[in-house]
Design a protein around this motif. Structure first.
Motif, PDB file in Angstrom:
ATOM      1  N   VAL A 124       0.767  -1.497  -0.037  1.00 55.47           N
ATOM      2  CA  VAL A 124      -0.134  -0.334   0.024  1.00 55.47           C
ATOM      3  C   VAL A 124       0.711   1.033   0.053  1.00 55.47           C
ATOM      4  CG1 VAL A 124      -1.137   1.555   1.354  1.00 55.47           C
ATOM      5  CG2 VAL A 124      -1.978  -1.156   0.736  1.00 55.47           C
ATOM      6  N   ARG A 125       2.425   1.300   0.550  1.00 52.60           N
ATOM      7  CA  ARG A 125       3.149   2.422   0.830  1.00 52.60           C
ATOM      8  C   ARG A 125       3.284   2.574  -1.124  1.00 52.60           C
ATOM      9  NH1 ARG A 125       4.970   4.559   5.272  1.00 52.60           N
ATOM     10  NH2 ARG A 125       5.202   6.280   3.872  1.00 52.60           N
ATOM     11  N   GLY A 126       3.207   2.050  -1.995  1.00 51.56           N
ATOM     12  CA  GLY A 126       3.471   2.290  -3.051  1.00 51.56           C
ATOM     13  C   GLY A 126       2.429   3.166  -3.306  1.00 51.56           C
ATOM     14  N   ILE A 127       1.336   3.195  -3.299  1.00 46.26           N
ATOM     15  CA  ILE A 127       0.416   3.606  -3.861  1.00 46.26           C
ATOM     16  C   ILE A 127       1.221   5.403  -4.465  1.00 46.26           C
ATOM     17  CG2 ILE A 127      -2.222   4.232  -4.429  1.00 46.26           C
ATOM     18  CD1 ILE A 127      -2.447   2.280  -2.308  1.00 46.26           C
ATOM     19  N   LYS A 128       1.508   5.450  -3.396  1.00 46.39           N
ATOM     20  CA  LYS A 128       2.176   7.248  -2.905  1.00 46.39           C
ATOM     21  C   LYS A 128       3.236   7.615  -2.917  1.00 46.39           C
ATOM     22  CE  LYS A 128      -2.896   9.459  -1.874  1.00 46.39           C
ATOM     23  NZ  LYS A 128      -3.303   9.880  -0.549  1.00 46.39           N
ATOM     24  N   GLY A 129       4.372   6.483  -2.922  1.00 46.97           N
ATOM     25  CA  GLY A 129       5.579   6.780  -3.304  1.00 46.97           C
ATOM     26  C   GLY A 129       5.918   5.415  -3.618  1.00 46.97           C
ATOM     27  N   GLU A 130       7.421   4.935  -2.807  1.00 44.84           N
ATOM     28  CA  GLU A 130       7.901   3.933  -2.618  1.00 44.84           C
ATOM     29  C   GLU A 130       7.792   2.853  -1.568  1.00 44.84           C
ATOM     30  OE1 GLU A 130      12.415   4.161  -4.645  1.00 44.84           O
ATOM     31  OE2 GLU A 130      12.106   4.445  -2.305  1.00 44.84           O
ATOM     32  N   PRO A 131       7.292   1.413  -2.378  1.00 40.47           N
ATOM     33  CA  PRO A 131       6.861   0.238  -1.594  1.00 40.47           C
ATOM     34  C   PRO A 131       8.292  -0.319  -0.092  1.00 40.47           C
ATOM     35  CG  PRO A 131       7.622  -0.716  -3.481  1.00 40.47           C
ATOM     36  CD  PRO A 131       7.788   0.779  -2.976  1.00 40.47           C
ATOM     37  N   VAL A 132       7.399  -0.313   0.934  1.00 37.41           N
ATOM     38  CA  VAL A 132       8.835  -0.745   1.998  1.00 37.41           C
ATOM     39  C   VAL A 132       9.592  -1.823   1.029  1.00 37.41           C
ATOM     40  CG1 VAL A 132       8.396  -2.298   4.019  1.00 37.41           C
ATOM     41  CG2 VAL A 132       6.580  -0.986   3.549  1.00 37.41           C
ATOM     42  N   GLY A 133      11.200  -1.696   1.334  1.00 39.36           N
ATOM     43  CA  GLY A 133      11.298  -1.954   1.007  1.00 39.36           C
ATOM     44  C   GLY A 133      11.598  -3.825   2.406  1.00 39.36           C
ATOM     45  N   ILE A 134      10.883  -4.546   1.282  1.00 39.05           N
ATOM     46  CA  ILE A 134      10.107  -6.198   2.081  1.00 39.05           C
ATOM     47  C   ILE A 134      11.744  -6.503   2.190  1.00 39.05           C
ATOM     48  CG2 ILE A 134       9.086  -7.527   1.944  1.00 39.05           C
ATOM     49  CD1 ILE A 134       7.003  -6.381   0.761  1.00 39.05           C
ATOM     50  N   GLY A 135      12.100  -6.648   1.268  1.00 38.80           N
ATOM     51  CA  GLY A 135      13.472  -7.243   0.289  1.00 38.80           C
ATOM     52  C   GLY A 135      14.158  -7.071   0.770  1.00 38.80           C
ATOM     53  N   ARG A 136      15.004  -5.625   1.902  1.00 45.36           N
ATOM     54  CA  ARG A 136      16.407  -5.714   2.689  1.00 45.36           C
ATOM     55  C   ARG A 136      15.739  -6.210   3.305  1.00 45.36           C
ATOM     56  NH1 ARG A 136      16.719   0.315  -0.421  1.00 45.36           N
ATOM     57  NH2 ARG A 136      16.944  -0.316  -2.989  1.00 45.36           N
ATOM     58  N   LEU A 137      14.408  -6.111   4.023  1.00 48.21           N
ATOM     59  CA  LEU A 137      14.511  -5.919   5.241  1.00 48.21           C
ATOM     60  C   LEU A 137      14.063  -8.070   5.434  1.00 48.21           C
ATOM     61  CD1 LEU A 137      11.532  -4.631   6.552  1.00 48.21           C
ATOM     62  CD2 LEU A 137      13.857  -3.538   6.618  1.00 48.21           C
ATOM     63  N   GLU A 138      13.962  -8.636   4.690  1.00 56.77           N
ATOM     64  CA  GLU A 138      13.786 -10.198   4.674  1.00 56.77           C
ATOM     65  C   GLU A 138      15.940 -10.225   4.479  1.00 56.77           C
ATOM     66  OE1 GLU A 138      12.903 -13.326   2.405  1.00 56.77           O
ATOM     67  OE2 GLU A 138      12.956 -12.318   1.143  1.00 56.77           O
ATOM     68  N   ARG A 139      16.550  -9.837   4.105  1.00 59.18           N
ATOM     69  CA  ARG A 139      18.175  -9.535   3.719  1.00 59.18           C
ATOM     70  C   ARG A 139      18.744  -9.728   4.991  1.00 59.18           C
ATOM     71  NH1 ARG A 139      23.160  -6.837   0.182  1.00 59.18           N
ATOM     72  NH2 ARG A 139      24.585  -7.336   2.045  1.00 59.18           N
ATOM     73  N   PHE A 140      18.285  -8.149   5.722  1.00 54.42           N
ATOM     74  CA  PHE A 140      19.097  -7.901   7.203  1.00 54.42           C
ATOM     75  C   PHE A 140      18.653  -9.190   7.966  1.00 54.42           C
ATOM     76  CE2 PHE A 140      17.232  -6.305  10.747  1.00 54.42           C
ATOM     77  CZ  PHE A 140      18.711  -5.564  11.204  1.00 54.42           C
ATOM     78  N   ALA A 141      17.320  -9.660   8.445  1.00 53.75           N
ATOM     79  CA  ALA A 141      16.635 -10.564   9.479  1.00 53.75           C
ATOM     80  C   ALA A 141      17.704 -11.598   9.041  1.00 53.75           C
ATOM     81  CB  ALA A 141      15.467 -10.946   9.155  1.00 53.75           C
ATOM     82  N   ALA A 142      17.601 -12.127   8.067  1.00 54.58           N
ATOM     83  CA  ALA A 142      19.154 -13.717   7.410  1.00 54.58           C
ATOM     84  C   ALA A 142      19.979 -13.799   7.548  1.00 54.58           C
ATOM     85  CB  ALA A 142      18.144 -13.738   6.161  1.00 54.58           C
ATOM     86  N   ASP A 143      20.836 -11.947   7.155  1.00 55.71           N
ATOM     87  CA  ASP A 143      22.285 -11.504   8.014  1.00 55.71           C
ATOM     88  C   ASP A 143      22.226 -11.848   8.895  1.00 55.71           C
ATOM     89  OD1 ASP A 143      23.047 -11.894   5.197  1.00 55.71           O
ATOM     90  OD2 ASP A 143      23.098  -9.697   4.881  1.00 55.71           O
ATOM     91  N   TYR A 144      21.587 -11.390  10.003  1.00 56.32           N
ATOM     92  CA  TYR A 144      21.656 -11.043  11.340  1.00 56.32           C
ATOM     93  C   TYR A 144      21.962 -12.649  11.829  1.00 56.32           C
ATOM     94  CZ  TYR A 144      20.477  -9.439  16.200  1.00 56.32           C
ATOM     95  OH  TYR A 144      20.990  -9.363  17.445  1.00 56.32           O
TER      96      TYR A 144
END
Length: 475
Positions: free
Chosen positions: A111-131
């Motif tokens: 939904v955040r992508g309607i009026k801007g950029e969507p949430v960086g879901i992939g970046r957050l997934e990578r972050f959690a996995a790398d952590y």
């Protein structure tokens, strides 16, 4: 892990930028380009999530990761809980966070992508996995007791690994048969180190082994064993996730010249045979002054960016449509342009030129314009008459797609396949024309994305579980 804090919504219309190496630095080697979020960056980006009740992002995920839930854990500073939530449905989060086309899947529906950029879901997934990796906390924590049933998985790419992981969680005795000398499939031979470090793939595979999955290497099914022989050896079901490793060519005049590669060969030599680490590994690959890469997908970008890192002064992408039609991820195109890759768009090769020694000296190209849409919905490229010109290069890499190797098809007579070689499998179950044999990923669809292959692996695992339980009268 950060201390829990009062959560404040981040209403920025832009994603938290991903730190990355500068172009002039990264083209000198194969270090990973994107360096990952810090703890603070991850929490900041997680605070952009609206935690929508209807969860449209989940509907765009082929493996149904519960995205708002894992992002909430990151907002709370509980990064390991975020990782555990992801691996409930996704056994390769560090891989997916790096190479999945989130912009056309989960993030497409944010939904955040309607009026801007969507949430960086992939970046957050990578972050959690790398952590989790950095803290030695990777791997599944919940598996069922062994149930005594054996299942064979052919291929250790994303489809095969996902199928194996899901079956192992359910208590099955799973053996993966891999044709190469190392596991990982396209994750190892196809995707360069600067996009997906091999160490990350190895860690994901070790997590799978810790669940009891056995991986047999140098096992070319169709040569060492046939599918029928696997059943005779006690396996009760087989999943075929052997990928699409047979390269396609254009049948151009001059395609038989020296220094004409398929992208598959070029990337395999660099990635799997470690040519990028020569002389540490004694597997060199010839370096060229000017390289033309034909194609507009991620594989073409990977090949072009590898050539640049190997010292080519000029690297050209030759693509018959415009940039808007390129199937490659926008991020990969952007990185390629930053690194000095030169794009010849609306251009198509008609001949590869050579000298008396059969060495490549150039490529004859013709300019194109876009006409009416074709069956795919993309506008068809049409030749502009009289627009030919020559481009001086000393190597050509063809990156226009791959199809499945015909070995399994040719040694499994009852296996129904498409004319182009793909295995015919039920889209909802993965079932093939042979009872107990399931298939998914590139072996069925032709070359596609990692996450779609993983989704097919999950489907195959669920179907095999249902099939064997019904066969044995188990609930």
């Amino acid at each position: 892990m950060l201390e829990p804090r009062e959560m404040k919504r981040n209403m920025s219309n832009e994603k938290t930028p991903m730190p990355s190496l500068q172009p002039d630095e990264r083209i000198r080697g194969f270090e990973e380009v994107a360096t990952g979020y810090t703890d603070e960056m991850a929490v900041n980006e997680a605070n952009r999530c609206l935690n929508c009740k209807n969860r449209p992002c989940v509907s765009g995920c082929p493996v149904q990761v519960q995205i708002p839930d894992f992002i909430m854990h990151i907002r709370e500073g509980d990064f390991l809980a975020a990782y555990q939530k992801i691996i409930e449905t996704n056994g390769l989060p560090a891989v997916c966070g790096r190479v999945c086309p989130q912009e056309s899947q989960c993030e497409k529906y944010c939904v955040r992508g309607i009026k801007g950029e969507p949430v960086g879901i992939g970046r957050l997934e990578r972050f959690a996995a790398d952590y989790a990796i950095e803290n030695g906390k990777t791997g599944q924590t919940k598996t069922e007791a062994p149930n005594g049933h054996k299942v064979a998985v052919i291929g250790s790419g994303p489809a095969g690994l996902t199928c194996a992981a899901d079956l192992a969680k359910l208590g099955y005795d799973v053996t993966v048969f891999e044709a190469f000398h190392t596991a990982g499939g396209v994750l190892k031979y196809g995707i360069p180190q600067f996009r997906l470090p091999k160490e990350i793939v190895d860690l994901e595979i070790e997590s799978l082994k810790s669940m009891g999955v056995k991986i047999e290497l140098n096992m070319v099914i169709g040569k060492v064993f046939t599918v029928e022989e696997l059943f005779a050896d006690g396996f009760e079901a087989v999943f075929i996730g052997s990928g699409a490793g047979l390269p396609s060519f254009m049948h151009l005049p001059g395609e038989e010249l020296n220094d004409v590669y398929s992208a598959n060969e070029y990337l395999t030599r660099i990635n799997l045979m470690h040519a990028y680490l020569f002389p540490i590994y004694d597997t060199p690959i010839k370096h060229y002054k000017s390289v033309a890469v034909v194609g507009g997908g991620n594989v073409a970008m990977d090949a072009a960016r590898c050539a640049k890192r190997l010292g080519s002064e000029h690297v050209y992408i030759v693509y018959r449509r415009s940039q808007d039609e390129m199937p490659a991820r926008k991020e990969e195109v952007h990185h390629a342009m930053e690194e000095g890759i030169e794009f010849h768009l609306l251009t198509n090769p008609v001949e590869i030129l050579g000298n008396e020694n059969n060495d490549v000296t150039g490529m004859r190209l013709v300019r194109m314009e876009l006409g009416e849409p074709d069956a795919t919905g993309r506008r068809r490229p049409v030749v502009i008459e009289g627009s030919e010109y020559d481009l001086e290069v000393d190597a050509v890499i063809i990156a226009i797609g791959q199809t499945p190797n015909p070995l399994i098809k040719n040694t499994t007579p009852d296996l129904e396949t498409q004319k182009w070689g793909g295995i015919v499998a039920n889209e909802e179950t993965g079932a093939t024309s042979i009872p107990g044999v399931y298939a998914g990923g590139d072996a069925v669809t032709g070359a596609a994305t990692v996450i779609l292959a993983m989704g097919a692996g999950k489907t195959g695992a669920a179907s095999i579980d249902k099939y064997l339980k019904e066969k044995h009268g188990e609930s």
